[in-house]
Design a protein around this motif. Structure first.
Motif, PDB file in Angstrom:
ATOM      1  N   GLY A  13       0.773  -1.425  -0.360  1.00 18.64           N
ATOM      2  CA  GLY A  13      -0.476   0.152  -0.391  1.00 18.64           C
ATOM      3  C   GLY A  13       0.451   1.160   0.413  1.00 18.64           C
ATOM      4  O   GLY A  13       0.301   1.818   0.483  1.00 18.64           O
ATOM      5  N   LYS A  14       2.151   1.834  -0.029  1.00 15.12           N
ATOM      6  CA  LYS A  14       3.134   2.244  -0.252  1.00 15.12           C
ATOM      7  C   LYS A  14       2.354   3.807  -1.271  1.00 15.12           C
ATOM      8  O   LYS A  14       2.464   4.358  -1.405  1.00 15.12           O
ATOM      9  CB  LYS A  14       4.692   1.623  -0.912  1.00 15.12           C
ATOM     10  CG  LYS A  14       5.186   1.140  -0.409  1.00 15.12           C
ATOM     11  CD  LYS A  14       6.269   0.345  -1.072  1.00 15.12           C
ATOM     12  CE  LYS A  14       6.789   0.105  -2.307  1.00 15.12           C
ATOM     13  NZ  LYS A  14       5.833  -1.675  -2.672  1.00 15.12           N
ATOM     14  N   SER A  15       2.074   3.385  -2.483  1.00 17.35           N
ATOM     15  CA  SER A  15       1.648   4.203  -3.367  1.00 17.35           C
ATOM     16  C   SER A  15       0.310   4.887  -2.670  1.00 17.35           C
ATOM     17  O   SER A  15       0.171   6.180  -2.881  1.00 17.35           O
ATOM     18  CB  SER A  15       1.178   3.733  -4.634  1.00 17.35           C
ATOM     19  OG  SER A  15       2.449   2.998  -5.250  1.00 17.35           O
ATOM     20  N   THR A  16      -0.593   3.836  -2.467  1.00 19.47           N
ATOM     21  CA  THR A  16      -1.921   4.120  -1.835  1.00 19.47           C
ATOM     22  C   THR A  16      -2.061   5.318  -0.811  1.00 19.47           C
ATOM     23  O   THR A  16      -2.318   6.181  -0.982  1.00 19.47           O
ATOM     24  CB  THR A  16      -2.658   2.879  -2.098  1.00 19.47           C
ATOM     25  OG1 THR A  16      -2.798   1.960  -2.856  1.00 19.47           O
ATOM     26  CG2 THR A  16      -4.459   3.045  -1.602  1.00 19.47           C
ATOM     27  N   ILE A  17      -1.301   4.584   0.417  1.00 15.46           N
ATOM     28  CA  ILE A  17      -1.228   5.226   2.043  1.00 15.46           C
ATOM     29  C   ILE A  17       0.022   6.097   1.773  1.00 15.46           C
ATOM     30  O   ILE A  17      -0.846   7.770   2.522  1.00 15.46           O
ATOM     31  CB  ILE A  17      -1.236   4.225   2.903  1.00 15.46           C
ATOM     32  CG1 ILE A  17      -1.855   3.709   3.217  1.00 15.46           C
ATOM     33  CG2 ILE A  17       0.065   5.011   3.416  1.00 15.46           C
ATOM     34  CD1 ILE A  17      -1.883   2.034   3.482  1.00 15.46           C
ATOM     35  N   ASN A 116       1.118  -4.750 -13.493  1.00 13.22           N
ATOM     36  CA  ASN A 116       2.237  -4.087 -14.212  1.00 13.22           C
ATOM     37  C   ASN A 116       3.598  -3.962 -13.297  1.00 13.22           C
ATOM     38  O   ASN A 116       4.465  -3.333 -13.150  1.00 13.22           O
ATOM     39  CB  ASN A 116       2.024  -2.801 -13.884  1.00 13.22           C
ATOM     40  CG  ASN A 116       2.664  -1.262 -14.115  1.00 13.22           C
ATOM     41  OD1 ASN A 116       2.927  -1.299 -15.052  1.00 13.22           O
ATOM     42  ND2 ASN A 116       3.054  -0.647 -13.563  1.00 13.22           N
ATOM     43  N   ARG A 117       3.144  -5.565 -12.705  1.00 13.23           N
ATOM     44  CA  ARG A 117       4.545  -6.571 -11.869  1.00 13.23           C
ATOM     45  C   ARG A 117       5.048  -6.812 -12.528  1.00 13.23           C
ATOM     46  O   ARG A 117       4.568  -8.171 -12.017  1.00 13.23           O
ATOM     47  CB  ARG A 117       4.275  -6.152 -10.441  1.00 13.23           C
ATOM     48  CG  ARG A 117       3.045  -5.255  -9.470  1.00 13.23           C
ATOM     49  CD  ARG A 117       2.951  -5.478  -8.113  1.00 13.23           C
ATOM     50  NE  ARG A 117       2.391  -4.523  -7.251  1.00 13.23           N
ATOM     51  CZ  ARG A 117       1.092  -3.824  -7.612  1.00 13.23           C
ATOM     52  NH1 ARG A 117       0.677  -4.877  -8.328  1.00 13.23           N
ATOM     53  NH2 ARG A 117       0.605  -3.334  -6.280  1.00 13.23           N
ATOM     54  N   PRO A 118       6.210  -6.824 -12.957  1.00 16.88           N
ATOM     55  CA  PRO A 118       6.888  -7.879 -14.142  1.00 16.88           C
ATOM     56  C   PRO A 118       7.560  -9.184 -13.478  1.00 16.88           C
ATOM     57  O   PRO A 118       7.257 -10.000 -13.833  1.00 16.88           O
ATOM     58  CB  PRO A 118       7.528  -6.948 -13.949  1.00 16.88           C
ATOM     59  CG  PRO A 118       7.921  -5.929 -13.797  1.00 16.88           C
ATOM     60  CD  PRO A 118       6.892  -5.709 -13.107  1.00 16.88           C
TER      61      PRO A 118
END
Ligand SMILES: Nc1ncnc2c1ncn2[C@@H]1O[C@H](COP(=O)(O)OP(=O)(O)OP(=O)(O)O)[C@@H](O)[C@H]1O
Ligand SMILES: O=C(O)C1=C[C@@H](O)[C@@H](O)[C@H](O)C1
Ligand SMILES: [Mg+2]
Length: 172
Positions: A13-17, A116-118
């Motif tokens: 949740g780094k991007s969301t939070i 989106n996560r290779p």
């Protein structure tokens, strides 16, 4: 003031939070993955395909070094940013580091809808997440000032806990 930096695995949740936390703190938000994509003019899967993971890690190190040196950002990092000692050093020096902890079961759930996560484009993404967590969990803990549990907690609750725990930290 220095930065507030979020570390943790894919789906923590780094991007969301990070985005919500930046709003609360009225600070600009940067996401190292997005910054890499903007500077490259290509998305992360493309970078992995064309330049390999090594190429992506070089770009990531340059972005982390630069953003960590700034002041007053909320910075979300990529899940593998803690792998390089140079990055751990830069993040630690760059501000307060918050480890968003999550179980592998939650990671599987939170990453299943997104292509989106290779590193997860494999036959058994759950096993990849387990293997990465075994290696990286000690590194997230090494670099973190605060560890926050995110399982069974909605993003807004996680943000409130981060704010409270940041208040409690003594200067270092
Ligand atoms: N605390 C939470 N509870 C429920 N769902 C969440 C929580 N945090 C994030 N999510 C959801 O999980 C998904 C992944 O979150 P996000 O993209 O913020 O993770 P990330 O840590 O930035 O991952 P990556 O390292 O791959 O960039 C999103 O769909 C998001 O809405
Ligand atoms: O865990 C990882 O190694 C990664 C996580 C993402 O945030 C991206 O940085 C990329 O997909 C690699
Ligand atoms: Mg992210």
């Amino acid at each position: 003031m220095r930065n507030v930096i979020l570390v943790g695995p894919m789906g923590a949740g780094k991007s969301t939070i990070g985005r919500l936390l930046a709003k609360e703190l009225r600070l600009p938000f940067k996401d190292s993955d997005k910054e890499i994509e903007q500077r490259t003019g290509a998305d992360i899967p493309w970078i992995f395909d064309v330049e390999g993971e090594q190429g992506f890690r070089e770009r990531e190190q340059a972005v982390i070094a630069e953003l960590s040196m700034q002041d007053g950002l909320v910075l979300a990092t990529g899940g593998g940013a803690v792998m390089r000692p140079e990055n751990r050093q830069a993040l630690h020096a760059g501000g307060r580091v918050v480890y968003l902890h999550t179980s592998v079961e939650q990671q599987i759930d939170r990453t299943s809808r997104d292509r989106n996560r290779p590193l997860l484009r494999t036959a058994n993404p759950a096993q990849v997440l387990r293997d990465l967590m075994a290696v990286r969990d000690p590194l997230y803990r090494e670099v973190a000032d605060i560890v926050i549990e995110t399982d069974e907690r909605p993003p807004r609750m996680v943000v409130q806990e981060i704010l409270a725990r940041l208040e409690d930290l003594s200067p270092r």
